[in-house]
Scaffold this motif. Structure first.
Motif, PDB file in Angstrom:
ATOM      1  N   ARG A  11     -42.352 -16.604 -27.602  1.00 30.08           N
ATOM      2  CA  ARG A  11     -41.665 -17.064 -26.390  1.00 30.08           C
ATOM      3  C   ARG A  11     -40.180 -16.726 -26.454  1.00 30.08           C
ATOM      4  O   ARG A  11     -39.603 -16.197 -25.494  1.00 30.08           O
ATOM      5  N   LEU A  12     -39.556 -16.995 -27.585  1.00 34.21           N
ATOM      6  CA  LEU A  12     -38.128 -16.728 -27.719  1.00 34.21           C
ATOM      7  C   LEU A  12     -37.825 -15.235 -27.671  1.00 34.21           C
ATOM      8  O   LEU A  12     -36.826 -14.834 -27.070  1.00 34.21           O
ATOM      9  N   HIS A  13     -38.689 -14.426 -28.279  1.00 30.33           N
ATOM     10  CA  HIS A  13     -38.483 -12.978 -28.210  1.00 30.33           C
ATOM     11  C   HIS A  13     -38.623 -12.445 -26.787  1.00 30.33           C
ATOM     12  O   HIS A  13     -37.999 -11.452 -26.430  1.00 30.33           O
ATOM     13  N   ALA A  14     -39.441 -13.122 -25.999  1.00 28.16           N
ATOM     14  CA  ALA A  14     -39.628 -12.721 -24.598  1.00 28.16           C
ATOM     15  C   ALA A  14     -38.578 -13.353 -23.691  1.00 28.16           C
ATOM     16  O   ALA A  14     -38.586 -13.130 -22.484  1.00 28.16           O
ATOM     17  N   ARG A  15     -37.690 -14.164 -24.287  1.00 31.97           N
ATOM     18  CA  ARG A  15     -36.629 -14.858 -23.545  1.00 31.97           C
ATOM     19  C   ARG A  15     -37.206 -15.717 -22.419  1.00 31.97           C
ATOM     20  O   ARG A  15     -36.733 -15.693 -21.285  1.00 31.97           O
ATOM     21  N   MET A  16     -38.250 -16.465 -22.774  1.00 33.11           N
ATOM     22  CA  MET A  16     -38.908 -17.331 -21.809  1.00 33.11           C
ATOM     23  C   MET A  16     -38.672 -18.789 -22.173  1.00 33.11           C
ATOM     24  O   MET A  16     -38.477 -19.128 -23.335  1.00 33.11           O
ATOM     25  N   SER A  17     -38.737 -19.648 -21.172  1.00 36.57           N
ATOM     26  CA  SER A  17     -38.643 -21.090 -21.408  1.00 36.57           C
ATOM     27  C   SER A  17     -40.041 -21.637 -21.656  1.00 36.57           C
ATOM     28  O   SER A  17     -41.048 -20.973 -21.379  1.00 36.57           O
ATOM     29  N   GLN A  18     -40.114 -22.861 -22.154  1.00 34.12           N
ATOM     30  CA  GLN A  18     -41.409 -23.501 -22.331  1.00 34.12           C
ATOM     31  C   GLN A  18     -42.094 -23.682 -20.985  1.00 34.12           C
ATOM     32  O   GLN A  18     -43.314 -23.540 -20.880  1.00 34.12           O
ATOM     33  N   THR A  19     -41.322 -23.952 -19.964  1.00 34.78           N
ATOM     34  CA  THR A  19     -41.875 -24.118 -18.608  1.00 34.78           C
ATOM     35  C   THR A  19     -42.556 -22.834 -18.157  1.00 34.78           C
ATOM     36  O   THR A  19     -43.660 -22.868 -17.597  1.00 34.78           O
ATOM     37  N   GLU A  20     -41.920 -21.694 -18.409  1.00 34.73           N
ATOM     38  CA  GLU A  20     -42.499 -20.405 -18.020  1.00 34.73           C
ATOM     39  C   GLU A  20     -43.775 -20.111 -18.806  1.00 34.73           C
ATOM     40  O   GLU A  20     -44.747 -19.602 -18.247  1.00 34.73           O
ATOM     41  N   MET A  21     -43.774 -20.430 -20.087  1.00 38.79           N
ATOM     42  CA  MET A  21     -44.960 -20.175 -20.921  1.00 38.79           C
ATOM     43  C   MET A  21     -46.139 -21.017 -20.457  1.00 38.79           C
ATOM     44  O   MET A  21     -47.272 -20.556 -20.455  1.00 38.79           O
ATOM     45  N   ALA A  22     -45.891 -22.250 -20.096  1.00 34.52           N
ATOM     46  CA  ALA A  22     -46.958 -23.183 -19.739  1.00 34.52           C
ATOM     47  C   ALA A  22     -47.423 -23.046 -18.296  1.00 34.52           C
ATOM     48  O   ALA A  22     -48.537 -23.442 -17.963  1.00 34.52           O
ATOM     49  N   ALA A  23     -46.598 -22.481 -17.451  1.00 34.20           N
ATOM     50  CA  ALA A  23     -46.809 -22.457 -16.002  1.00 34.20           C
ATOM     51  C   ALA A  23     -48.233 -22.102 -15.587  1.00 34.20           C
ATOM     52  O   ALA A  23     -48.749 -21.043 -15.907  1.00 34.20           O
ATOM     53  N   GLY A  24     -48.846 -23.035 -14.883  1.00 35.78           N
ATOM     54  CA  GLY A  24     -50.165 -22.809 -14.319  1.00 35.78           C
ATOM     55  C   GLY A  24     -51.306 -22.860 -15.317  1.00 35.78           C
ATOM     56  O   GLY A  24     -52.457 -22.658 -14.948  1.00 35.78           O
ATOM     57  N   ILE A  25     -51.002 -23.107 -16.594  1.00 39.40           N
ATOM     58  CA  ILE A  25     -52.056 -23.119 -17.611  1.00 39.40           C
ATOM     59  C   ILE A  25     -52.190 -24.509 -18.229  1.00 39.40           C
ATOM     60  O   ILE A  25     -53.278 -25.075 -18.265  1.00 39.40           O
ATOM     61  N   VAL A  26     -51.087 -25.032 -18.745  1.00 41.63           N
ATOM     62  CA  VAL A  26     -51.039 -26.384 -19.312  1.00 41.63           C
ATOM     63  C   VAL A  26     -49.729 -27.024 -18.865  1.00 41.63           C
ATOM     64  O   VAL A  26     -48.835 -26.341 -18.352  1.00 41.63           O
ATOM     65  N   SER A  27     -49.612 -28.310 -19.093  1.00 42.99           N
ATOM     66  CA  SER A  27     -48.351 -28.965 -18.726  1.00 42.99           C
ATOM     67  C   SER A  27     -47.259 -28.558 -19.715  1.00 42.99           C
ATOM     68  O   SER A  27     -47.541 -28.212 -20.865  1.00 42.99           O
ATOM     69  N   GLU A  28     -46.024 -28.598 -19.256  1.00 40.74           N
ATOM     70  CA  GLU A  28     -44.898 -28.278 -20.126  1.00 40.74           C
ATOM     71  C   GLU A  28     -44.855 -29.227 -21.316  1.00 40.74           C
ATOM     72  O   GLU A  28     -44.575 -28.818 -22.450  1.00 40.74           O
ATOM     73  N   SER A  29     -45.158 -30.494 -21.077  1.00 37.91           N
ATOM     74  CA  SER A  29     -45.166 -31.497 -22.140  1.00 37.91           C
ATOM     75  C   SER A  29     -46.192 -31.142 -23.217  1.00 37.91           C
ATOM     76  O   SER A  29     -45.895 -31.192 -24.414  1.00 37.91           O
ATOM     77  N   PHE A  30     -47.394 -30.794 -22.793  1.00 34.03           N
ATOM     78  CA  PHE A  30     -48.439 -30.419 -23.748  1.00 34.03           C
ATOM     79  C   PHE A  30     -48.014 -29.188 -24.533  1.00 34.03           C
ATOM     80  O   PHE A  30     -48.140 -29.137 -25.757  1.00 34.03           O
TER      81      PHE A  30
END
Length: 92
Positions: A11-30
């Motif tokens: 995620r960090l290498h892709a310069r993405m936030s946790q919100t972007e990684m989780a979007a539409g798949i799981v909750s950001e909290s999870f």
């Protein structure tokens, strides 16, 4: 390396936030708890996250199973694969 650590690294290498990684798949909290090792993630969900963001699934599992087999150029290879999967010629 744990699954959570490997996800965070990608995620960090892709310069993405946790919100972007989780979007539409799981909750950001999870997702955050998976990265921190608080929650486990099932294989289907993990592969979906990796695939949606064009991460190399095979390379991801190799990184977790045997860090040393990834070699010193793993991060560079990962970045090249990510750019290639996104068809980002400038980044490559």
């Amino acid at each position: 390396m744990t699954i959570g650590e490997a996800l965070k690294s990608r995620r960090l290498h892709a310069r993405m936030s946790q919100t972007e990684m989780a979007a539409g798949i799981v909750s950001e909290s999870f997702y955050s708890k998976v990265e921190r090792g608080v929650h486990a993630i099932d294989a289907e969900t993990l592969i979906k996250i990796l695939s949606v963001h064009h991460f190399d699934v095979t390379g991801f599992f190799a990184q977790i199973n045997n860090q040393s087999s990834a070699g010193p150029f793993f991060e560079l290879t990962s970045e090249i694969t990510f750019a290639q999967n996104k068809r980002d010629v400038k980044e490559m």
